[in-house]
Design a protein around this motif. Structure first.
Motif, PDB file in Angstrom:
ATOM      1  N   LYS A 141       0.832  -1.203   0.000  1.00 44.60           N
ATOM      2  CA  LYS A 141       0.000   0.000   0.000  1.00 44.60           C
ATOM      3  C   LYS A 141       0.869   1.257   0.000  1.00 44.60           C
ATOM      4  N   LYS A 142       1.909   1.261   0.816  1.00 44.44           N
ATOM      5  CA  LYS A 142       2.816   2.413   0.878  1.00 44.44           C
ATOM      6  C   LYS A 142       3.516   2.632  -0.467  1.00 44.44           C
ATOM      7  N   ALA A 143       3.959   1.547  -1.096  1.00 45.93           N
ATOM      8  CA  ALA A 143       4.629   1.655  -2.398  1.00 45.93           C
ATOM      9  C   ALA A 143       3.670   2.188  -3.456  1.00 45.93           C
ATOM     10  N   ARG A 144       2.449   1.680  -3.476  1.00 50.35           N
ATOM     11  CA  ARG A 144       1.461   2.156  -4.451  1.00 50.35           C
ATOM     12  C   ARG A 144       1.201   3.632  -4.275  1.00 50.35           C
ATOM     13  N   GLU A 145       1.121   4.077  -3.025  1.00 49.21           N
ATOM     14  CA  GLU A 145       0.876   5.504  -2.766  1.00 49.21           C
ATOM     15  C   GLU A 145       2.079   6.356  -3.147  1.00 49.21           C
TER      16      GLU A 145
END
Length: 159
Positions: A141-145
């Motif tokens: 999720k952090k990488a996608r954001e």
């Protein structure tokens, strides 16, 4: 086997008529176990990229370092060979020392080779290149954001 069938179907649909080889296992023996099972399919020099890694690493520079240092394994890193960026170059001959039935990941195998003085391990310290570990839902999720990736990327990088 973690999402192996999903990965297989994606690659077969995305690249019809490809020349990929697949090896499925229902028993987790770590990354080194997967390499041991696939040994007959591997060329003399090969690259391993962890499936939960996103990187902008220049593979040509990594290979150049590997060949110029005459290493058995070269690990992309920011620190040392035990804290890697999930990208490695291997010489097939270094798999000779692998205990095929024992669970082992790459950093553990590197440590084994170094402590027994069985192979040359080199690091490719490349702070100008980065990597993201997306091995957990939170990290994904952090990488996608941070990379502003569309939701469908979850299928590709959460494997």
């Amino acid at each position: 086997l973690y999402k192996g069938e999903l990965i297989y179907r994606y690659l077969e649909n995305r690249y019809p008529g490809n020349n990929f080889s697949y090896q499925f296992s229902y028993e987790d023996k770590g990354t080194m176990g997967a390499l041991a099972r696939s040994e007959s399919l591997l060329p003399e020099t090969f690259i391993v990229v962890n499936g939960d890694t996103i990187t902008n690493l220049n593979l040509s520079k990594l290979l150049h370092r590997h060949f110029n240092s005459h290493s058995d394994i070269t690990a992309f890193t920011h620190d040392d060979e035990y804290h890697t960026g999930g990208v490695y170059v291997f010489e097939k001959k270094c798999l000779f020392f692998l205990e095929k039935e024992r669970f082992m990941d790459i950093p553990d195998y590197i440590h084994f080779l170094k402590t027994k003085n069985l192979g040359k391990v080199t690091t490719f310290n490349a702070p100008s290149f980065s990597y993201l570990d997306v091995g957990t839902p939170e990290k994904l999720k952090k990488a996608r954001e941070s990379l502003k990736l569309p939701g469908w990327w979850s299928v590709l990088i959460a494997v």
